[in-house]
Write a protein that holds these residues in place. Sequence first.
Motif, PDB file in Angstrom:
ATOM      1  N   GLU A  27      38.780  36.570  43.023  1.00 24.56           N
ATOM      2  CA  GLU A  27      39.705  36.652  41.878  1.00 24.56           C
ATOM      3  C   GLU A  27      39.345  35.603  40.825  1.00 24.56           C
ATOM      4  O   GLU A  27      39.248  35.899  39.637  1.00 24.56           O
ATOM      5  CB  GLU A  27      41.155  36.458  42.335  1.00 24.56           C
ATOM      6  CG  GLU A  27      42.153  36.738  41.206  1.00 24.56           C
ATOM      7  CD  GLU A  27      43.458  35.980  41.340  1.00 24.56           C
ATOM      8  OE1 GLU A  27      43.506  34.985  42.093  1.00 24.56           O
ATOM      9  OE2 GLU A  27      44.431  36.376  40.675  1.00 24.56           O
ATOM     10  N   VAL A  31      39.879  43.909  41.194  1.00 22.16           N
ATOM     11  CA  VAL A  31      40.928  42.889  40.979  1.00 22.16           C
ATOM     12  C   VAL A  31      41.947  43.403  39.954  1.00 22.16           C
ATOM     13  O   VAL A  31      43.154  43.272  40.133  1.00 22.16           O
ATOM     14  CB  VAL A  31      40.305  41.539  40.525  1.00 22.16           C
ATOM     15  CG1 VAL A  31      41.353  40.611  39.910  1.00 22.16           C
ATOM     16  CG2 VAL A  31      39.622  40.847  41.706  1.00 22.16           C
ATOM     17  N   GLU A  32      41.434  44.046  38.898  1.00 17.10           N
ATOM     18  CA  GLU A  32      42.331  44.574  37.872  1.00 17.10           C
ATOM     19  C   GLU A  32      43.200  45.701  38.439  1.00 17.10           C
ATOM     20  O   GLU A  32      44.397  45.766  38.175  1.00 17.10           O
ATOM     21  CB  GLU A  32      41.528  45.083  36.666  1.00 17.10           C
ATOM     22  CG  GLU A  32      40.880  43.950  35.885  1.00 17.10           C
ATOM     23  CD  GLU A  32      39.965  44.439  34.760  1.00 17.10           C
ATOM     24  OE1 GLU A  32      39.572  43.612  33.941  1.00 17.10           O
ATOM     25  OE2 GLU A  32      39.628  45.645  34.712  1.00 17.10           O
ATOM     26  N   ARG A  49      35.495  42.978  39.655  1.00 16.64           N
ATOM     27  CA  ARG A  49      36.459  42.759  38.571  1.00 16.64           C
ATOM     28  C   ARG A  49      37.368  43.973  38.409  1.00 16.64           C
ATOM     29  O   ARG A  49      38.594  43.838  38.276  1.00 16.64           O
ATOM     30  CB  ARG A  49      35.714  42.494  37.260  1.00 16.64           C
ATOM     31  CG  ARG A  49      36.625  41.985  36.190  1.00 16.64           C
ATOM     32  CD  ARG A  49      35.867  41.740  34.899  1.00 16.64           C
ATOM     33  NE  ARG A  49      35.952  42.907  34.039  1.00 16.64           N
ATOM     34  CZ  ARG A  49      35.289  43.034  32.891  1.00 16.64           C
ATOM     35  NH1 ARG A  49      34.460  42.072  32.490  1.00 16.64           N
ATOM     36  NH2 ARG A  49      35.438  44.108  32.151  1.00 16.64           N
ATOM     37  N   GLU A  88      48.997  39.282  37.309  1.00 15.24           N
ATOM     38  CA  GLU A  88      48.747  40.413  36.412  1.00 15.24           C
ATOM     39  C   GLU A  88      48.121  39.934  35.097  1.00 15.24           C
ATOM     40  O   GLU A  88      47.173  40.541  34.590  1.00 15.24           O
ATOM     41  CB  GLU A  88      50.044  41.181  36.144  1.00 15.24           C
ATOM     42  CG  GLU A  88      50.546  41.924  37.377  1.00 15.24           C
ATOM     43  CD  GLU A  88      51.894  42.599  37.174  1.00 15.24           C
ATOM     44  OE1 GLU A  88      52.271  43.402  38.020  1.00 15.24           O
ATOM     45  OE2 GLU A  88      52.581  42.308  36.160  1.00 15.24           O
ATOM     46  N   ALA A 125      45.916  44.298  40.683  1.00 15.71           N
ATOM     47  CA  ALA A 125      47.035  43.675  39.972  1.00 15.71           C
ATOM     48  C   ALA A 125      48.093  44.720  39.619  1.00 15.71           C
ATOM     49  O   ALA A 125      49.253  44.387  39.392  1.00 15.71           O
ATOM     50  CB  ALA A 125      46.544  42.964  38.710  1.00 15.71           C
ATOM     51  N   ASN A 126      47.695  45.992  39.603  1.00 15.26           N
ATOM     52  CA  ASN A 126      48.649  47.063  39.319  1.00 15.26           C
ATOM     53  C   ASN A 126      49.299  47.653  40.573  1.00 15.26           C
ATOM     54  O   ASN A 126      50.103  48.577  40.462  1.00 15.26           O
ATOM     55  CB  ASN A 126      47.960  48.169  38.517  1.00 15.26           C
ATOM     56  CG  ASN A 126      47.780  47.747  37.081  1.00 15.26           C
ATOM     57  OD1 ASN A 126      48.715  47.801  36.290  1.00 15.26           O
ATOM     58  ND2 ASN A 126      46.602  47.268  36.747  1.00 15.26           N
ATOM     59  N   ARG A 130      46.430  37.219  34.653  1.00 14.70           N
ATOM     60  CA  ARG A 130      45.084  36.709  34.923  1.00 14.70           C
ATOM     61  C   ARG A 130      44.050  37.826  35.052  1.00 14.70           C
ATOM     62  O   ARG A 130      42.894  37.659  34.668  1.00 14.70           O
ATOM     63  CB  ARG A 130      45.111  35.865  36.199  1.00 14.70           C
ATOM     64  CG  ARG A 130      43.773  35.222  36.459  1.00 14.70           C
ATOM     65  CD  ARG A 130      43.835  34.148  37.521  1.00 14.70           C
ATOM     66  NE  ARG A 130      42.517  33.604  37.676  1.00 14.70           N
ATOM     67  CZ  ARG A 130      42.222  32.331  37.828  1.00 14.70           C
ATOM     68  NH1 ARG A 130      43.191  31.445  37.870  1.00 14.70           N
ATOM     69  NH2 ARG A 130      40.986  31.918  37.935  1.00 14.70           N
ATOM     70  N   ALA A 131      44.486  38.964  35.609  1.00 11.30           N
ATOM     71  CA  ALA A 131      43.570  40.102  35.734  1.00 11.30           C
ATOM     72  C   ALA A 131      43.092  40.551  34.355  1.00 11.30           C
ATOM     73  O   ALA A 131      42.050  41.194  34.232  1.00 11.30           O
ATOM     74  CB  ALA A 131      44.235  41.260  36.475  1.00 11.30           C
ATOM     75  N   ASN A 132      43.836  40.206  33.306  1.00  8.53           N
ATOM     76  CA  ASN A 132      43.439  40.550  31.938  1.00  8.53           C
ATOM     77  C   ASN A 132      42.604  39.473  31.256  1.00  8.53           C
ATOM     78  O   ASN A 132      42.217  39.646  30.097  1.00  8.53           O
ATOM     79  CB  ASN A 132      44.682  40.867  31.101  1.00  8.53           C
ATOM     80  CG  ASN A 132      45.233  42.239  31.455  1.00  8.53           C
ATOM     81  OD1 ASN A 132      44.713  43.243  31.027  1.00  8.53           O
ATOM     82  ND2 ASN A 132      46.241  42.261  32.317  1.00  8.53           N
ATOM     83  N   ALA A 133      42.338  38.383  31.968  1.00 10.11           N
ATOM     84  CA  ALA A 133      41.582  37.281  31.365  1.00 10.11           C
ATOM     85  C   ALA A 133      40.194  37.699  30.859  1.00 10.11           C
ATOM     86  O   ALA A 133      39.757  37.218  29.815  1.00 10.11           O
ATOM     87  CB  ALA A 133      41.481  36.102  32.334  1.00 10.11           C
ATOM     88  N   THR A 180      37.733  36.718  37.168  1.00  9.33           N
ATOM     89  CA  THR A 180      38.595  36.565  35.997  1.00  9.33           C
ATOM     90  C   THR A 180      38.032  35.515  35.042  1.00  9.33           C
ATOM     91  O   THR A 180      38.241  35.613  33.838  1.00  9.33           O
ATOM     92  CB  THR A 180      40.059  36.230  36.363  1.00  9.33           C
ATOM     93  OG1 THR A 180      40.080  35.070  37.209  1.00  9.33           O
ATOM     94  CG2 THR A 180      40.729  37.391  37.087  1.00  9.33           C
ATOM     95  N   LEU A 181      37.344  34.503  35.567  1.00  9.58           N
ATOM     96  CA  LEU A 181      36.765  33.479  34.680  1.00  9.58           C
ATOM     97  C   LEU A 181      35.272  33.711  34.419  1.00  9.58           C
ATOM     98  O   LEU A 181      34.639  32.921  33.718  1.00  9.58           O
ATOM     99  CB  LEU A 181      36.991  32.083  35.248  1.00  9.58           C
ATOM    100  CG  LEU A 181      38.457  31.675  35.438  1.00  9.58           C
ATOM    101  CD1 LEU A 181      38.549  30.226  35.877  1.00  9.58           C
ATOM    102  CD2 LEU A 181      39.270  31.883  34.156  1.00  9.58           C
ATOM    103  N   GLU A 182      34.728  34.791  34.979  1.00  2.76           N
ATOM    104  CA  GLU A 182      33.294  35.117  34.819  1.00  2.76           C
ATOM    105  C   GLU A 182      32.410  33.910  35.141  1.00  2.76           C
ATOM    106  O   GLU A 182      31.602  33.468  34.332  1.00  2.76           O
ATOM    107  CB  GLU A 182      33.040  35.648  33.406  1.00  2.76           C
ATOM    108  CG  GLU A 182      33.748  37.004  33.228  1.00  2.76           C
ATOM    109  CD  GLU A 182      33.852  37.469  31.786  1.00  2.76           C
ATOM    110  OE1 GLU A 182      33.028  38.290  31.401  1.00  2.76           O
ATOM    111  OE2 GLU A 182      34.746  37.010  31.071  1.00  2.76           O
TER     112      GLU A 182
END
Lengths: 199, 199
Positions: free
Chosen positions: B169, B108-109, B105, A109, B112-113, A111-114, B173-175
């Motif tokens: 993922e 993925v976000e 992205r 969770e 995570a929920n 990480r999804a906000n990274a 998350t790291l673009e």
Amino acid sequence: MTGSEVSGDTREAIVRATYRALCANGYADTTISAIAAEFEKSKSLLYYHYDGKDDLLEEFLRFVLDQLESELAATDATDAEAQLWNVIDQLLPPEPDAEAMRLRRALVEARANAPHSATYHDRFEESDEVIVDRLAAAVDRGVETGAFRAVDPEPTAEFVCSTAYGAIERAVTLEDQRPIHEARTGLERYVDGCLRAEE
Amino acid sequence: MTGSEVSGDTREAIVRATYRALCANGYADTTISAIAAEFEKSKSLLYYHYDGKDDLLEEFLRFVLDQLESELAATDATDAEAQLWNVIDQLLPPEPDAEAMRLRRALVEARANAPHSATYHDRFEESDEVIVDRLAAAVDRGVETGAFRAVDPEPTAEFVCSTAYGAIERAVTLEDQRPIHEARTGLERYVDGCLRAEE
């Protein structure tokens, strides 16, 4: 104000409180007051030293990363294949308990906000690097000793890392451990068929 | 009130607005008013038919899933290995553009929920099943025709699915697109070393 001025004991107590709050509430519902409720020392210490939830979670991520690094450094392996599995076992425990799953869920969770937080981005980038480096070191050792084929260690390590992360993400988001078991089986086959030197 | 009473045209316009809002703002900052701002028809239609953000995102997830299913069904492959790569290409495009990355992205976000939303949980469970089924069908075809070794299709499909998800993922998350390229290379080696029948 950051956590850097906090004493070691207090920092550890804060990290533990954050950990408990994350396990109990999940990332989205872990507020600074949820962390304070888990904190055994004076709440004012916590509010004084940290700016908010993100500041506390950053401290927590740094702690988890340090712990991962020292656990990986402490593992002792007789050969390259055992060394590789030591890292895989840290990422994908064969029988993760409920707490191990909750912690991984909170990390997924966070990480999804990274993409929305430069600090999270940097912490997760750093932890990926640590993991990939340790995996690549095991592969490199296997190539050097002739136990593994002449594969390129870095891309091999990246592949194993992504497989482990995907299994964790799927397992924690669907609350189903099967992807972890299937990924371990798949990685065994991969080591067998793509890494281990042919007889 | 749910989106089920909405006409096909309106539903598509709503899904497109949700898609644009997700790409522009990310999951966390996609509010119902951000979606309304992207919606070309009367805003009242949107507020009348949907209860809130989660309701709209559920509609969007259903649409993405339907689209994924029809794209996977439409792919035409001459052999099992091409069929397998058709699915992998949908998940991990060789050269994803900025929009493809932004959509992933947002997914993925949202995923995570999933532990906090039964609806998201069910949608993502369903999409994993669709993907694993299609991968397993390709593996099964290869085993049947003798192109692949006698592997168990389902665990093999689960492994490939986790690898793809982990690469997505990590990349979003790291673009950084490198995990996608490395995972594709790793999967090529896996097909080579673990799936393709020995000569």
